[in-house]
Motif scaffolding. Structure first.
Motif, PDB file in Angstrom:
ATOM      1  N   UNK A   1      31.647  40.901 -89.361  1.00 57.02           N
ATOM      2  CA  UNK A   1      30.237  41.056 -88.992  1.00 57.02           C
ATOM      3  C   UNK A   1      29.816  39.982 -87.994  1.00 57.02           C
ATOM      4  N   UNK A   2      30.274  38.754 -88.226  1.00 53.83           N
ATOM      5  CA  UNK A   2      29.938  37.662 -87.302  1.00 53.83           C
ATOM      6  C   UNK A   2      30.524  37.917 -85.921  1.00 53.83           C
ATOM      7  N   UNK A   3      31.757  38.402 -85.869  1.00 48.24           N
ATOM      8  CA  UNK A   3      32.379  38.710 -84.581  1.00 48.24           C
ATOM      9  C   UNK A   3      31.644  39.844 -83.873  1.00 48.24           C
ATOM     10  N   UNK A   4      31.253  40.868 -84.613  1.00 48.22           N
ATOM     11  CA  UNK A   4      30.551  42.003 -84.003  1.00 48.22           C
ATOM     12  C   UNK A   4      29.203  41.575 -83.438  1.00 48.22           C
ATOM     13  N   UNK A   5      28.426  40.846 -84.219  1.00 50.77           N
ATOM     14  CA  UNK A   5      27.102  40.420 -83.741  1.00 50.77           C
ATOM     15  C   UNK A   5      27.250  39.360 -82.649  1.00 50.77           C
ATOM     16  N   UNK A   6      28.269  38.516 -82.754  1.00 48.70           N
ATOM     17  CA  UNK A   6      28.542  37.556 -81.680  1.00 48.70           C
ATOM     18  C   UNK A   6      28.888  38.258 -80.380  1.00 48.70           C
ATOM     19  N   UNK A   7      29.677  39.313 -80.469  1.00 50.54           N
ATOM     20  CA  UNK A   7      30.009  40.102 -79.273  1.00 50.54           C
ATOM     21  C   UNK A   7      28.749  40.742 -78.695  1.00 50.54           C
ATOM     22  N   UNK A   8      27.887  41.219 -79.570  1.00 51.62           N
ATOM     23  CA  UNK A   8      26.623  41.798 -79.113  1.00 51.62           C
ATOM     24  C   UNK A   8      25.770  40.755 -78.395  1.00 51.62           C
ATOM     25  N   UNK A   9      25.673  39.553 -78.976  1.00 55.00           N
ATOM     26  CA  UNK A   9      24.883  38.482 -78.344  1.00 55.00           C
ATOM     27  C   UNK A   9      25.426  38.141 -76.962  1.00 55.00           C
ATOM     28  N   UNK A  10      26.743  37.977 -76.864  1.00 53.57           N
ATOM     29  CA  UNK A  10      27.342  37.642 -75.580  1.00 53.57           C
ATOM     30  C   UNK A  10      27.127  38.766 -74.571  1.00 53.57           C
ATOM     31  N   UNK A  11      27.311  40.008 -75.000  1.00 55.69           N
ATOM     32  CA  UNK A  11      27.104  41.146 -74.103  1.00 55.69           C
ATOM     33  C   UNK A  11      25.651  41.211 -73.636  1.00 55.69           C
ATOM     34  N   UNK A  12      24.715  40.933 -74.536  1.00 57.42           N
ATOM     35  CA  UNK A  12      23.303  40.924 -74.148  1.00 57.42           C
ATOM     36  C   UNK A  12      23.022  39.852 -73.100  1.00 57.42           C
ATOM     37  N   UNK A  13      23.606  38.668 -73.286  1.00 60.39           N
ATOM     38  CA  UNK A  13      23.414  37.591 -72.304  1.00 60.39           C
ATOM     39  C   UNK A  13      23.976  37.987 -70.946  1.00 60.39           C
ATOM     40  N   UNK A  14      25.187  38.536 -70.945  1.00 54.93           N
ATOM     41  CA  UNK A  14      25.799  38.950 -69.682  1.00 54.93           C
ATOM     42  C   UNK A  14      25.000  40.075 -69.027  1.00 54.93           C
ATOM     43  N   UNK A  15      24.559  41.025 -69.849  1.00 62.11           N
ATOM     44  CA  UNK A  15      23.754  42.136 -69.328  1.00 62.11           C
ATOM     45  C   UNK A  15      22.444  41.619 -68.741  1.00 62.11           C
ATOM     46  N   UNK A  16      21.802  40.672 -69.427  1.00 58.50           N
ATOM     47  CA  UNK A  16      20.537  40.096 -68.965  1.00 58.50           C
ATOM     48  C   UNK A  16      20.720  39.429 -67.603  1.00 58.50           C
ATOM     49  N   UNK A  17      21.795  38.641 -67.455  1.00 53.68           N
ATOM     50  CA  UNK A  17      22.064  37.971 -66.179  1.00 53.68           C
ATOM     51  C   UNK A  17      22.370  38.992 -65.086  1.00 53.68           C
ATOM     52  N   UNK A  18      23.172  39.978 -65.426  1.00 54.33           N
ATOM     53  CA  UNK A  18      23.529  41.039 -64.472  1.00 54.33           C
ATOM     54  C   UNK A  18      22.276  41.792 -64.030  1.00 54.33           C
ATOM     55  N   UNK A  19      21.435  42.133 -64.989  1.00 55.45           N
ATOM     56  CA  UNK A  19      20.208  42.883 -64.706  1.00 55.45           C
ATOM     57  C   UNK A  19      19.251  42.063 -63.845  1.00 55.45           C
ATOM     58  N   UNK A  20      19.158  40.757 -64.113  1.00 52.89           N
ATOM     59  CA  UNK A  20      18.271  39.890 -63.329  1.00 52.89           C
ATOM     60  C   UNK A  20      18.772  39.745 -61.891  1.00 52.89           C
ATOM     61  N   UNK A  21      20.081  39.627 -61.735  1.00 42.99           N
ATOM     62  CA  UNK A  21      20.669  39.440 -60.402  1.00 42.99           C
ATOM     63  C   UNK A  21      20.747  40.736 -59.600  1.00 42.99           C
ATOM     64  N   UNK A  22      20.992  41.836 -60.285  1.00 41.19           N
ATOM     65  CA  UNK A  22      21.197  43.124 -59.591  1.00 41.19           C
ATOM     66  C   UNK A  22      20.471  44.244 -60.345  1.00 41.19           C
ATOM     67  N   UNK A  23      19.140  44.256 -60.343  1.00 36.49           N
ATOM     68  CA  UNK A  23      18.415  45.217 -61.173  1.00 36.49           C
ATOM     69  C   UNK A  23      18.757  46.685 -60.885  1.00 36.49           C
ATOM     70  N   UNK A  24      19.103  46.987 -59.667  1.00 34.92           N
ATOM     71  CA  UNK A  24      19.385  48.384 -59.314  1.00 34.92           C
ATOM     72  C   UNK A  24      20.825  48.802 -59.577  1.00 34.92           C
TER      73      UNK A  24
END
Length: 192
Positions: free
Chosen positions: A140-163
């Motif tokens: 469970x910790x690995x799954x939610x940790x993966x989700x947190x990391x993916x959210x951070x990467x997605x957030x940065x990607x979305x901020x840099x390249x919204x389209x």
């Protein structure tokens, strides 16, 4: 409850988190202050209701439907990929930005993620009752940790390249692929 959460998020976005009072949320939602406290303990809890956008309620039933012959982490991976789009709504994005706006809110957001890990481990214990609880807690910790990391990467990607930003599901697949290279036996799963 959802009406209060919707109203609170709208007011937070319009006036800022600090400037929005409990009384303002209650009045705008058309309820008494006392009624507000029946559903939420604080205005932080109104904002935290947006974290995950129904993930906690959805992951349990989805996980219980997964085949028991696959590893728990693989099942969690499949469920998270299926539910990833719930994090990509405008409301969830706005709530996430607000939750990262102050140190106190960041701490509450992190505590909510720990709660999500615990809840996921409990559902895993129902589905895989023959497995040691500590193994399920790690999964469970690995799954939610993966989700947190993916959210951070997605957030940065979305901020840099919204389209042209990749979806959260794509970032989640990449994060689980990274995890799979580190712990290959546990994470092998089918893609959704």
């Amino acid at each position: 409850m959802q009406r209060i959460a919707d109203t609170g998020l709208k007011l937070f976005m319009e006036n800022g988190f600090e400037a929005t009072t409990l009384d303002a949320i209650a009045a705008a939602a058309g309820i008494a202050r006392r009624t507000f406290f029946y559903y939420f303990k604080s205005k932080e809890d109104v904002l935290l209701a947006w974290q995950g956008s129904g993930f906690v309620e959805a992951i349990g039933p989805a996980l219980l439907q997964e085949p028991a012959d696959q590893p728990p982490l693989a099942a969690a991976r499949h469920c998270l990929l299926t539910l990833a789009a719930r994090f990509e709504t405008k409301a969830s994005i706005a709530a996430d930005a607000l939750l990262r706006s102050t140190e106190a809110l960041r701490a509450r957001k992190l505590a909510k993620m720990v709660d999500m890990e615990r809840d996921l481990a409990q559902v895993m214990a129902e589905r895989w009752s023959d497995r040691p609880p500590e193994d399920l807690r790690v999964a469970a910790m690995l799954a939610i940790g993966a989700l947190r990391l993916a959210q951070e990467e997605w957030r940065h990607d979305h901020a840099a390249h919204p389209d042209t930003a990749r979806s959260l599901a794509e970032h989640l697949k990449a994060t689980f692929a990274l995890l799979d290279r580190q712990v290959p036996v546990v994470t092998q799963a089918r893609d959704s």
